[in-house]
Design an enzyme around this catalytic site. Structure first.
Site, mmCIF file in Angstrom:
data_model
loop_
_atom_site.group_PDB
_atom_site.id
_atom_site.type_symbol
_atom_site.label_atom_id
_atom_site.label_comp_id
_atom_site.label_asym_id
_atom_site.label_seq_id
_atom_site.Cartn_x
_atom_site.Cartn_y
_atom_site.Cartn_z
ATOM 1 N N SER A 282 0.844 -1.191 0.000
ATOM 2 C CA SER A 282 0.000 0.000 0.000
ATOM 3 C C SER A 282 0.887 1.252 0.000
ATOM 4 C CB SER A 282 -0.915 -0.056 1.230
ATOM 5 O OG SER A 282 -1.904 0.916 1.194
ATOM 6 N N ARG B 158 -11.765 5.897 10.691
ATOM 7 C CA ARG B 158 -11.377 4.487 10.721
ATOM 8 C C ARG B 158 -12.461 3.579 10.152
ATOM 9 N NH1 ARG B 158 -6.964 1.484 10.269
ATOM 10 N NH2 ARG B 158 -6.890 -0.278 11.698
ATOM 11 N N ASP C 253 -8.890 -6.338 -4.487
ATOM 12 C CA ASP C 253 -8.462 -5.071 -3.895
ATOM 13 C C ASP C 253 -8.996 -3.939 -4.758
ATOM 14 O OD1 ASP C 253 -7.192 -2.849 -2.874
ATOM 15 O OD2 ASP C 253 -5.179 -3.702 -2.941
ATOM 16 N N HIS D 19 -8.078 -5.163 -0.085
ATOM 17 C CA HIS D 19 -6.776 -4.538 0.162
ATOM 18 C C HIS D 19 -6.075 -5.168 1.370
ATOM 19 C CE1 HIS D 19 -3.764 -1.474 -0.257
ATOM 20 N NE2 HIS D 19 -3.993 -0.961 0.932
ATOM 21 N N ASP D 20 -6.845 -5.587 2.351
ATOM 22 C CA ASP D 20 -6.291 -6.232 3.550
ATOM 23 C C ASP D 20 -5.437 -7.456 3.227
ATOM 24 O OD1 ASP D 20 -6.862 -4.721 5.714
ATOM 25 O OD2 ASP D 20 -8.420 -6.026 6.529
#
Lengths: 392, 392
Positions: B154, B224, B333, B366-367
């Site tokens: 990232s 968040r 992602d 994305h994680d």
């Protein structure tokens, strides 16, 4: 000569039993109609609105002096009107504001007749099913036993779907655009973040901000910014805004031929055009939309799930449906993706219902359902011309 | 015997000229190292972190009594360690906390030596390029002239890419995971909404919340929650949470065999598990992460755009690069989509650079770059075994 719209309001004194168990003793519904109801009352088309729209579907408003009010076009004016895909020369079209909204029907910003004070946060939680029941009461008052069609996009499409389930004998056609039979976890998640932004705004005052003479504008701005991101596709956002920097006052480097200006190196200044756009949309929304309404309507979206009472089977939930359907989706809509529309189509086909399905290759994401796309409008026009009119 | 990590801090007295034009007269860098630097100092691997991580890449911390501190594993402990894909038995791995962050390096929560007060909102805006320069100063202090590899996911991948551009002679390999050569408009948009949530929180106090003895927790929570939605894929969110309702205390209807409970019909209660998850993540984050750091790091993400100085040509921007690359992306992602990684691969190939590319079919969005996926880890392991080690 544009179509002239006029808002009417109907007070319904028959109590409305809500899905939550609460009862609304009486309520008002704001609505507009376009075109003429034919003698046998068989040409009525009901248009249901999504999150932030209203009963003002088509046409314009005129001022007292007869001039057209600027920017007063209805939210689906490209779809509904004389000679348009939903042709008001042939259909009697009804736009309705849902209860719990903030544009004329009973909701958080209207007076609770039992207390004489504004409902505010005490307005009861309403669902898609409740809206359909209230809309049915409006049709009763208008003497309309059966709709030629019920139509809506997004949350409006959920209402159209629910109409066919709740009142199978009162709907000949349902037109469901950019919608789904329930929200995904991701959609609920976006709604929840928006709601948290609103209710944690210190100006929210547990929903009684009017009593405190303020509005939770910060929260509404954030909610709207999140919404706008999800209504657009990544592609169209890149095309419309990309990484372009916002032109600064007195900045000569960004003149048409010069190089792009350098960054300002600030965490709070507006650097990119996309930031400017989102802030503007947020500011505008915070001035006209009611925060309690935002909470209620996003919750109605979350709750809609007709399959829930049928062990998760959408096919079973649609078992009593008699209407024919036109289902439309857009390829770049990631909020209500085509796969979700296909679920609905499959469940209808399992019930041997008549279904037309159009998957439109459009770049505009979820917003596409409001835009004037030729293939999309042709599909709706053809359906109304060949299927809906046919049965009159 | 787990890998034991120990944080070191280096004060660098050589001023750092920032991209904005500001100068940081001196600063501290928190870092950790794992493994042994070989005699010719040719086996160093630098790991760069993303938004909310730190120099604590691998291993665990031990308490004074020698016991392992609970939940103290480094953020990439599944990737870096003895016998792991980035093998600390062979490589000397360096984890570094970026300046502007809040985990030990100079940043908004540390003291400004010139005033003796906490930097707060006055810490200067830093960029990916600035971080790379500070990391290079750390390597100078460690006597490392050239990295065997620089690696990150990232935002960390942006730093790895920038290393190869800024210091072409100091990087033999760059491993760029789930990254891109710049953010899309949509990514900037999500960052901007998060920032607006923070700066419009009345407890933000123009960034000097510590002086007011408070924290902008509401804004951080919203930021968040938005982040979490975008780190996951729609699919994995549906699988992990779907539309499942949160179990209520004393609720018997949701026992394993019973029907699902009914809704509570509330706009603010937690109905769905996804809501509970997001609120929990938001609350946790608001307690440990610094708001000014969030602004700085998201802005560094927005600003990174090496092609900007080359008329938009990434190929030209990479013209001086000498390193070989491993580029990895994940199919689901949507924040850093595979198409963005392929852009980087193409631009490197246009420059006749040696590039390996792995597009991993993983459901986690994305994680995924932080998770222990066999194919992903095999690809990284093979690259380090065959390419990076080869040249020692």
């Amino acid at each position: 000569m544009p179509l002239i719209a006029e808002t009417k309001t109907l007070r319904i004194s028959e109590p409305l039993a809500l899905q939550s168990g609460a009862v609304l003793p009486s309520y008002e519904i704001a609505y507009e109609t376009y075109g003429e109801l034919c003698a046998d009352k068989s040409n009525a088309v009901l248009i249901c609105h999504a999150l932030n729209a209203s009963h003002h579907v088509a046409g314009v408003y005129v001022e007292e002096d007869g001039t057209v009010r600027a920017k007063s076009e209805g939210w689906w004016d490209n779809m509904v009107g004389p000679g348009k895909p939903v042709d008001t020369d042939r259909f009697f079209v009804i736009g309705v504001n849902n209860i719990g909204s903030c544009f004329g029907s009973s909701g958080p910003t209207t007076l609770n007749p039992e207390t004489g004070r504004m409902w505010g946060a005490d307005f009861p939680v309403v669902t898609v099913e409740d809206w359909v029941n209230a809309q049915a009461a409006l049709l009763d008052a208008l003497g309309i036993a059966q709709l030629a069609a019920v139509m809506g996009g997004s949350l409006g499409g959920m209402q159209a779907t629910s109409w066919a389930m709740q009142y199978p004998d009162r709907v000949r056609h349902a037109v469901v655009v950019a919608s789904a039979a329930n929200l995904t976890a991701e959609n609920i998640a976006f709604n929840e973040v928006a709601r948290r932004a609103i209710v944690t705004d210190p100006d929210f005052h547990e929903g009684h901000y009017h009593a405190h003479d303020t509005l939770p504008r910060r929260g509404l701005r954030i909610a709207r910014m999140i919404g706008h991101i999800t209504y657009l596709s990544d592609d169209v956002m890149n095309e419309k805004f990309g990484r372009r920097l916002r032109q600064l006052a007195n900045d000569v480097t960004q003149a048409s031929t010069g190089p792009e200006r350098d960054f300002q190196f600030s965490t709070q200044a507006v650097e990119f055009e996309i930031e400017s756009y989102l802030r503007y949309q947020g500011d505008k929304f915070a001035e006209y939309f009611d925060a309690n309404t935002y909470l209620l309507i996003t919750r109605a979206l979350d709750y809609f799930d007709p399959a829930k009472s049928y062990g998760g089977s959408l096919t079973a939930a649609l078992g009593q449906v008699k209407a024919s359907f036109l289902v439309v989706s857009f390829t770049t809509d990631w909020r209500f993706a085509p796969s979700r529309s296909r679920e609905l189509v499959r469940a209808l086909l399992h019930n041997q219902r008549r279904v037309s399905y159009a998957e439109i290759d459009a770049p505009h994401g979820h917003d596409a359902f409001l835009l004037d796309d030729g293939r999309y409008h042709s599909a709706v026009r053809a359906y109304f011309d060949k299927e809906v009119s046919h049965e009159r």
